[in-house]
Design an enzyme around this catalytic site. Structure first.
Site, PDB file in Angstrom:
ATOM      1  CD  GLU A   1      -2.832  -1.331   2.365  1.00  7.55           C
ATOM      2  OE1 GLU A   1      -2.838  -0.427   3.212  1.00  7.55           O
ATOM      3  OE2 GLU A   1      -3.538  -2.352   2.480  1.00  7.55           O
TER       4      GLU A   1
ATOM      5  CD  GLU B   1      -4.627  -7.876   1.800  1.00 10.10           C
ATOM      6  OE1 GLU B   1      -5.522  -7.186   2.329  1.00 10.10           O
ATOM      7  OE2 GLU B   1      -3.422  -7.587   1.880  1.00 10.10           O
TER       8      GLU B   1
HETATM    9  O1  9MR Z   1      -6.993  -8.378   8.638  1.00 10.26           O
HETATM   10  C1  9MR Z   1      -6.127  -7.481   9.305  1.00 10.26           C
HETATM   11  C2  9MR Z   1      -6.760  -7.026  10.599  1.00 10.26           C
HETATM   12  O2  9MR Z   1      -6.864  -8.107  11.509  1.00 10.26           O
HETATM   13  C3  9MR Z   1      -5.944  -5.902  11.208  1.00 10.26           C
HETATM   14  O3  9MR Z   1      -6.599  -5.391  12.354  1.00 10.26           O
HETATM   15  C4  9MR Z   1      -5.752  -4.803  10.174  1.00 10.26           C
HETATM   16  C5  9MR Z   1      -4.928  -3.659  10.721  1.00 10.26           C
HETATM   17  O4  9MR Z   1      -4.795  -2.637   9.780  1.00 10.26           O
HETATM   18  O5  9MR Z   1      -5.104  -5.334   9.031  1.00 10.26           O
HETATM   19  C6  9MR Z   1      -5.878  -6.293   8.393  1.00 10.26           C
HETATM   20  O6  9MR Z   1      -5.267  -6.738   7.208  1.00 10.26           O
HETATM   21  C7  9MR Z   1      -5.024  -5.757   6.204  1.00 10.26           C
HETATM   22  C8  9MR Z   1      -3.834  -6.210   5.412  1.00 10.26           C
HETATM   23  O7  9MR Z   1      -2.746  -6.440   6.251  1.00 10.26           O
HETATM   24  C9  9MR Z   1      -3.471  -5.208   4.328  1.00 10.26           C
HETATM   25  N1  9MR Z   1      -4.582  -4.909   3.488  1.00 10.26           N
HETATM   26  C10 9MR Z   1      -5.801  -4.541   4.165  1.00 10.26           C
HETATM   27  C11 9MR Z   1      -6.171  -5.619   5.193  1.00 10.26           C
HETATM   28  C12 9MR Z   1      -7.496  -5.286   5.835  1.00 10.26           C
HETATM   29  O8  9MR Z   1      -7.370  -4.109   6.588  1.00 10.26           O
END
Ligand code: 9MR
Length: 373
Positions: free
Chosen positions: A159, A264
């Site tokens: 990102e 994802e």
């Molecule tokens: O699924 C993840 C969640 O448990 C966390 O709280 C969150 C924190 O920002 O991150 C989520 O995963 C993210 C991923 O690492 C990057 N792309 C977006 C995902 C959803 O937020």
């Protein structure tokens, strides 16, 4: 004789069905999509540590690749500048090795889930470029080095771009400059020359962001750096992405000679918050209800709408499968999806293929039918 032959046919049929469906009525997704792409899921610690046995069963049956949902992020694996905590990441990697899965590490460089202290000196002052590069290299060589040969691919940078196609203004940029991306790829390759290296982001189907990621990959290649793939996250909805935008993205990336991965995937069916922006605060309770319309269960009619959209998305993915080598769901079953708490906390969300009781949903059958047709 005739009866015996018929019996023989029935037995042979039962055996072949048994092989295809591995013991019960549900085919394994990794077999269903064997000719198209690997099937994966993002795992939390409960799945790999044995606390969530049912979720682990779903994963071992259906997946041939796994991604760490959180445990390899900077804040968890490297909570203090001089302290690493590998316990949960080790469990995740052991799980993948044990089940012979393609293990993906997520993620080395991101602006979120990283402590402020990662960017500052003891006095709390932002590090300069040189000092931050030392820290970045230490982090990458320690983490990638530890799992060398076992983690087969890394989301090196996550990102870094805005939807408008600019570099996001983050502490990475403020300390190092725009080439923090190139430096991360350089250090990751040094730490494990055999690992595949990816750039990962969301909304890459949007034209401005697609063009930006194409520029980014070209720039890395022009610098002689290794990049194997671009991950499009796939936090998708009922009306996006369009097939046209998705195809344009895949074609553009494939033309650069790198792989595309859907990293994802989930499909949100709840109302979008932006539909209610500016709503009167005195209507908060009312608004809560509108934003969380299915607190107990998803009505059958909505299940079907969700399943149809999943089928549409998979027919889009299957038709591009020569350029897509992996499709990873962001989570295993609805109960533990991040979408229960984002963008509104405490909703009941239904984005995945397995419901809160670990049962396959209509969406599961719908995507299987896409290739069995
Ligand atoms: O699924 C993840 C969640 O448990 C966390 O709280 C969150 C924190 O920002 O991150 C989520 O995963 C993210 C991923 O690492 C990057 N792309 C977006 C995902 C959803 O937020």
């Amino acid at each position: 004789m005739k009866a015996l032959t018929l019996f023989g046919i029935l037995v042979a049929g039962a055996i072949s069905i048994g092989v295809l469906y591995s013991g019960d009525s549900q085919p394994a997704l990794k077999d269903v999509f064997k000719e198209q792409f690997m099937i994966g899921a993002a795992l939390n610690d409960a799945v790999v540590s044995g606390k969530d046995v049912n979720a682990a069963e779903i994963v071992t049956k259906h997946c041939n690749t796994i991604t760490a949902e959180n445990v390899m992020k900077w804040a968890l694996i490297h909570p203090e500048p001089n302290q690493y905590d590998f316990a949960a990441a080790d469990r995740f990697v052991e799980f993948g090795v044990k089940h012979k899965m393609f293990i993906v590490g997520h993620t080395l460089v991101w602006h979120a889930q990283i402590p402020d202290a990662a960017f500052t000196d003891n006095a709390g002052k932002l590090l300069n470029r040189e000092a931050m590069l030392v820290r970045l290299k230490d982090h990458i060589s320690t983490v990638v080095g530890r799992y060398k040969g076992r983690v087969k691919g890394w989301d090196v940078v996550n990102e870094a771009l805005t939807d408008e196609g600019e570099f996001r203004d983050t502490k990475w940029r403020q300390t190092i400059g725009d080439d923090f991306v190139a430096k991360a790829f350089e250090y990751a390759h040094q730490a494990d020359p055999d690992a595949e290296l990816y750039y990962n982001d969301f909304s890459l189907e949007k034209p401005a962001k697609r063009d930006a990621v194409v520029r980014l990959v070209k720039d890395l290649k022009a610098k002689g750096l290794r990049i194997d793939g671009v991950g499009i996250q796939g936090h998708w909805g009922m009306d996006y992405p369009t097939r046209e935008n998705f195809d344009a993205f895949v074609d553009a990336v494939a033309a650069l000679g790198v792989k595309v991965m859907v990293t994802e995937l989930d499909l949100d069916i709840l109302p979008s918050v932006s539909d209610y922006q500016g709503a009167d605060v005195s209507m908060r309770a009312e608004l809560q209800k509108k934003l969380n319309p299915f607190p107990d269960s998803l009505p059958d009619s909505m299940q079907q709408v969700h399943a149809n959209r999943y089928a549409e998305l998979f027919s889009m993915l299957v038709s591009q499968s020569k350029n897509i080598n992996r499709v990873t769901f962001w989570g295993v079953y609805d109960k533990t999806s991040w979408l229960n708490n984002w963008p509104v906390p405490g909703r009941t969300s239904y984005p995945l293929l397995f419901d809160r009781n670990y049962q396959a949903k209509p969406a599961f059958d719908a995507i299987v039918k896409v290739v069995q047709k």
